[in-house]
Design an enzyme around this catalytic site. Structure first.
Site, PDB file in Angstrom:
ATOM      1  CE  LYS A   1      -3.144  -3.037   0.410  1.00  0.00           C
ATOM      2  NZ  LYS A   1      -4.527  -3.351   0.366  1.00  0.00           N
TER       3      LYS A   1
HETATM    4  C1  LIG Z   1      -5.281  -4.517   1.064  1.00  0.00           C
HETATM    5  C2  LIG Z   1      -6.774  -4.425   1.099  1.00  0.00           C
HETATM    6  C3  LIG Z   1      -7.534  -4.929   2.163  1.00  0.00           C
HETATM    7  C4  LIG Z   1      -6.960  -5.755   3.281  1.00  0.00           C
HETATM    8  O1  LIG Z   1      -5.882  -5.252   3.913  1.00  0.00           O
HETATM    9  P1  LIG Z   1      -4.844  -6.250   4.640  1.00  0.00           P
HETATM   10  O2  LIG Z   1      -4.026  -5.293   5.441  1.00  0.00           O
HETATM   11  O3  LIG Z   1      -4.077  -6.962   3.581  1.00  0.00           O
HETATM   12  O4  LIG Z   1      -5.619  -7.168   5.497  1.00  0.00           O
HETATM   13  C5  LIG Z   1      -8.897  -4.720   2.154  1.00  0.00           C
HETATM   14  N1  LIG Z   1      -9.503  -4.090   1.142  1.00  0.00           N
HETATM   15  C6  LIG Z   1      -8.818  -3.612   0.095  1.00  0.00           C
HETATM   16  C7  LIG Z   1      -9.549  -2.900  -0.996  1.00  0.00           C
HETATM   17  C8  LIG Z   1      -7.439  -3.784   0.027  1.00  0.00           C
HETATM   18  O5  LIG Z   1      -6.768  -3.340  -1.035  1.00  0.00           O
END
Ligand SMILES: *Cc1c(COP(=O)(O)O)cnc(C)c1O
EC number: 2.6.1.98
Length: 366
Positions: A186
Site C-alpha cells: 500500500k
Molecule cells: C489490502 C486491502 C484490504 C486488506 O488489507 P490487509 O491489510 O491486507 O488485510 C482490504 N480491502 C482492500 C480494498 C485492500 O486493497
C-alpha cells in the site's frame, strides 16, 4: 531491462537508518504490545485523515472486521458493496454472519456505481461499504445521501486510498468510519501487516478500542466478543518513520501516472480515469487494453512486472456460491476483470524504466 511491479528495496534504501533506529528503540524498551508508539501513530494518522480518532489494528482486514463488529452487524443483516475489490471487503462481511450484497461498478473509475445502490436496499440492509479502488475515492455524495435517507452506516474501505481526497475531503472522513491497510504494497506500507480504523464517531472509537482486545473493557471483564486485532508497536514505529514521506511518495506516483498518460495518449491503451472531484494516490495504475491476457504473458516474458486486479469478481467466487449470483449479474465488473492490467507505478521508477514499459506495451499492441 527489468522493471518490477513494485520495488520496496528502492524505498527502504532511502530510510533504512531511520527504520532501524525506530525499531531498535521499541526493542530496547521491550514494550512489544501497545504503548506510546501505537498511540502516537494513531494520533498522526487521525490527523492526516482530518479525523478525530484512530484505532490501530493487526491488518486492514481486521480493521474492516472490527468495524462491522462494533456496528453490531451480523446474522440476518445485509451490507452493500462492490464485487470488484480485494477479497477482504466481502470476506469480512461474510465472517460476521451478514450477507454481502453486490452492486456493479462504474466502467470508468471501477468504483461502485451509486446509481445501483437504492434498488438493492431491503429492511435488512445495515450498511454500505464503498471501496476506494486503486487510490481514487468513490462518488461519495450520492452514497452519503442514500445512507442518510435509509439510516445506513457507511464504512469506507480506504485500504488503497490513504490521504486521497474527494471534493477536498480526505478518505475515511466522509463515512461513519474508514479502514486503512498498511500491507507493504500500500502507499503507506509497514514492515509486515497492520491496519487502522479512522472515525469521528466517539462511541464507535471506544467500542473499537476494546473490541480489538477481545472486547475487554476492564481486565478480564468482557461485555462483547472481540478478537486480537491489535497493531504492533514495531509496525507503528516503522510507519511513523514513513508517514512524513507519504505525500512525496504519492506525488511521485501521480507524476508517473501523468507521464504514462501522455505517452499512451492517442493509442489503443485506455489510461485511468480520475474524476475532477478526486485526487488519486495511484496505489495502482490500471489500464484497459485489447488482448489483455496476451499482453500479460508478453510483459512477464519481458521482465516487466504487472498484475490483474482482480481476475475473478467476488460474486463468481466459489466461497460465495450460496449467495446465488451467476455469470452476467455484474457485467461491468466481469468485463473489467477481462480487460484491465496494472503497470509499475511506484515512485522510484526512472524515466528510462517508464519509457521501457510504454514501448514494450505499445510494440506488442500496435
Ligand atoms: C489490502 C486491502 C484490504 C486488506 O488489507 P490487509 O491489510 O491486507 O488485510 C482490504 N480491502 C482492500 C480494498 C485492500 O486493497
Amino acid at each position: 531491462m527489468q522493471v518490477p511491479l513494485l520495488d520496496l528495496k528502492a524505498q527502504y534504501a532511502t530510510i533504512k537508518d531511520d527504520i532501524l533506529s525506530a525499531v531498535s528503540e521499541v526493542l530496547e524498551t521491550q514494550r512489544c504490545i501497545g504503548g506510546p508508539k501505537v498511540d502516537e501513530f494513531e494520533k498522526a494518522v487521525a490527523e492526516v485523515c482530518d479525523c478525530k480518532y484512530a484505532v490501530g489494528t493487526s491488518s486492514g482486514t481486521d480493521a474492516i472486521l472490527a468495524t462491522l463488529m462494533a456496528l453490531d452487524i451480523g446474522e440476518g443483516d445485509e451490507v452493500i458493496t462492490t464485487p470488484y475489490t480485494f477479497f477482504a471487503t466481502a470476506g469480512c462481511i461474510a465472517r460476521t454472519g451478514a450477507k454481502p450484497v453486490f452492486v456493479d461498478i462504474d466502467p470508468k473509475t471501477y468504483n461502485i456505481d451509486p446509481a445501483g445502490i437504492e434498488a438493492v436496499i431491503t429492511d435488512n440492509t445495515k450498511a454500505i461499504m464503498p471501496v476506494h479502488l486503486f487510490g481514487q475515492i468513490c462518488d461519495m455524495d450520492p452514497i452519503m445521501a442514500i445512507a442518510g435517507t435509509y439510516g445506513l452506516a457507511v464504512i469506507e474501505d480506504a485500504c488503497q486510498s490513504v490521504t486521497s481526497t474527494y471534493k477536498g475531503k480526505k478518505a475515511c472522513s466522509i463515512g461513519t468510519a474508514g479502514c486503512l491497510s498498511f500491507f507493504p504494497s500500500k502507499n503507506l506500507g509497514g514492515i509486515g501487516d497492520g491496519g487502522m480504523v479512522v472515525t469521528n464517531d466517539e462511541k464507535l472509537y471506544k467500542q473499537l478500542q476494546y473490541l480489538r482486545n477481545h472486547g475487554m473493557e476492564a481486565q478480564y471483564v468482557h461485555k462483547k466478543v472481540g478478537g486480537n486485532f491489535r497493531l504492533d508497536p514495531i509496525q507503528a514505529a516503522a510507519l511513523l518513520v514513513k508517514l512524513p514521506h507519504l505525500d512525496e511518495w504519492s506525488q511521485g506516483r501521480r507524476d508517473n501516472a501523468a507521464y504514462y498518460d501522455k505517452k499512451f495518449a492517442g493509442t489503443c491503451v485506455q489510461t485511468p480515469y480520475i474524476s475532477p472531484d478526486c485526487k488519486s494516490i495511484f496505489n495502482q495504475y490500471v489500464i484497459r487494453v485489447p488482448k489483455r491476457d496476451a499482453l500479460l504473458e508478453h510483459l512477464r516474458a519481458s521482465d516487466i512486472g504487472c498484475n490483474i486486479y482482480y481476475p475473478i469478481p467476488l460474486h463468481l467466487q466459489d466461497c460465495f456460491a450460496d449467495l446465488n449470483y451467476k455469470q452476467g449479474d455484474f457485467p461491468v465488473s466481469e468485463q473489467a476483470a477481462k480487460e484491465t492490467i496494472a503497470l509499475p507505478i511506484y515512485p522510484e521508477l526512472t524515466d528510462e524504466m517508464k519509457d521501457h514499459v510504454v514501448k514494450t506495451v505499445l510494440d506488442f499492441l500496435e
